[in-house]
Design an enzyme around this catalytic site. Structure first.
Site, short mmCIF file in Angstrom:
data_model
loop_
_atom_site.label_atom_id
_atom_site.label_comp_id
_atom_site.label_asym_id
_atom_site.label_seq_id
_atom_site.Cartn_x
_atom_site.Cartn_y
_atom_site.Cartn_z
NE ARG A 153 -8.13 -11.03 -30.37
CZ ARG A 153 -7.60 -12.13 -30.89
NH1 ARG A 153 -7.71 -12.35 -32.20
NH2 ARG A 153 -6.95 -13.00 -30.14
CE LYS A 177 -5.28 -9.00 -29.08
NZ LYS A 177 -5.21 -9.08 -27.60
CG HIS A 245 -13.52 -8.25 -25.55
ND1 HIS A 245 -12.82 -8.49 -26.72
CD2 HIS A 245 -12.82 -8.89 -24.59
CE1 HIS A 245 -11.75 -9.22 -26.46
NE2 HIS A 245 -11.73 -9.49 -25.18
NE ARG A 248 -11.91 -12.57 -28.38
CZ ARG A 248 -11.28 -13.34 -29.26
NH1 ARG A 248 -11.85 -13.60 -30.42
NH2 ARG A 248 -10.10 -13.86 -28.98
CG HIS A 271 -7.30 -17.30 -27.12
ND1 HIS A 271 -8.26 -17.80 -26.27
CD2 HIS A 271 -7.62 -15.98 -27.30
CE1 HIS A 271 -9.11 -16.84 -25.94
NE2 HIS A 271 -8.74 -15.74 -26.55
CE1 TYR A 280 -14.47 -16.19 -22.60
CE2 TYR A 280 -12.50 -17.12 -23.60
CZ TYR A 280 -13.37 -16.05 -23.40
OH TYR A 280 -13.09 -14.86 -24.00
#
Length: 314
Positions: A153, A177, A245, A248, A271, A280
């Site tokens: 990110r 995150k 992004h 990414r 994730h 994806y």
């Protein structure tokens, strides 16, 4: 009382969930939006009724706000009242009965492999570049190589420190995150691009791999966006299609297209839930169709003929 409850809620998000400043700012805006709506009816966030919250949701729909925006705001409000309930500041959760619209699933935008290659080549330095141009291109190339080869990110990229690349590091420890840490491998082109940037910035006394105008701080997101836009223009790529992004997304899409395992991709992207990574898998549809057409004994038969000569199982 309302300001106190909001502050307590935000402090909980920061302390227990390691929410990023941008996330806290978004939650603050959502709470302020709801609070402003409630104030028109003589209510506050601390005393809101179910009916007032439902009218707030209806008003957002009437204003034709994006479904994703409405869903995000309702999610914020639900978490806020759940916090108040757990803290004993309310005896009910008035947001539990709110109906949030499905945000829908938007397929990620990505570049083709040829476009990514063109973009990276466009960041190459030329003999006639000024020192400032040379430095911007070296920074841009290092960032592009890292973004595309690791799927970082932009916040993770700009938080990289110089000492993470000592002793020919082959892996990076990235904090993503929620404060979750993960290891991502460094490609050789990425290592070479980073080394070139470090040599160029050798005189800069900065902790950061991508220092800004003030070496004590990393380059801002806006500053990096300008460099990326300049390189994109050199590559002939529409700026509207280019962002960190998008790179990414390109990393993830191309990895899956070349046979990467979905669980591995989940770990690389950081994730928490594999359902986030599954978006994806849209790129695999064409590949699966081509495999069936090439290898299935009936794959190339015209429609209507597929059932001929097929025997039912006993």
């Amino acid at each position: 009382m309302t300001e106190d409850t909001v502050d307590s809620f935000l402090e909980m998000l920061a302390a227990e969930r390691a929410a990023a400043p941008a996330t806290l700012a978004a939650y603050t805006r959502d709470l302020e939006h709801c609070g402003a709506s409630l104030a028109t009816e003589g209510e506050t966030l601390a005393t809101a009724s179910v009916e007032a919250l439902r009218r707030w949701v209806a008003d957002m729909a009437s204003d034709k706000l994006a479904r994703r925006t409405i869903a995000r705001r309702i999610s914020c409000i639900r978490q806020f009242y759940l916090f108040l309930l757990r803290e004993g500041r309310r005896r009910d959760n008035p947001a539990s009965q709110l109906d949030a619209p499905s945000p829908g699933q938007t397929l990620p935008k990505f570049l083709t492999e040829t476009e990514v290659s063109t973009l990276i080549h466009a960041s190459a330095c030329a003999p006639d570049n000024s020192p400032a141009q040379r430095r911007r291109l070296l920074l841009g190339r290092a960032a592009l190589e890292l973004l595309y080869s690791t799927g970082l990110r932009i916040s993770e990229l700009l938080a990289l420190r110089r000492d993470m690349f000592r002793e020919e590091a082959r892996m990076l420890m990235v904090r993503g995150k929620g404060g979750r840490e993960r290891l991502v491998p460094l490609s050789e082109p990425a290592r070479e691009a980073v080394t070139a940037l470090l040599q160029e910035d050798g005189a800069k006394k900065s902790l950061w791999l991508f220092p800004g105008r003030t070496p004590l701080r990393p380059i801002t997101r806006q500053g990096f966006d300008k460099i990326l836009a300049d390189i994109g223009a050199r590559a002939g790529i529409d700026p509207a299609r280019l962002s960190p992004h998008v790179l990414r997304h390109s990393f993830a899409t191309h990895m899956l297209a070349h046979g990467a395992d979905l669980r591995v991709l989940q770990m690389l992207l950081g994730h928490a839930d594999i359902t986030t990574t599954q978006i994806y898998t849209h790129v695999q549809a064409d590949r699966l169709r081509a495999v069936v057409e090439s290898h299935h004994p009936l794959g190339k038969l015209p429609d209507g003929d597929a059932g001929q000569d097929r025997q039912e199982e006993p």
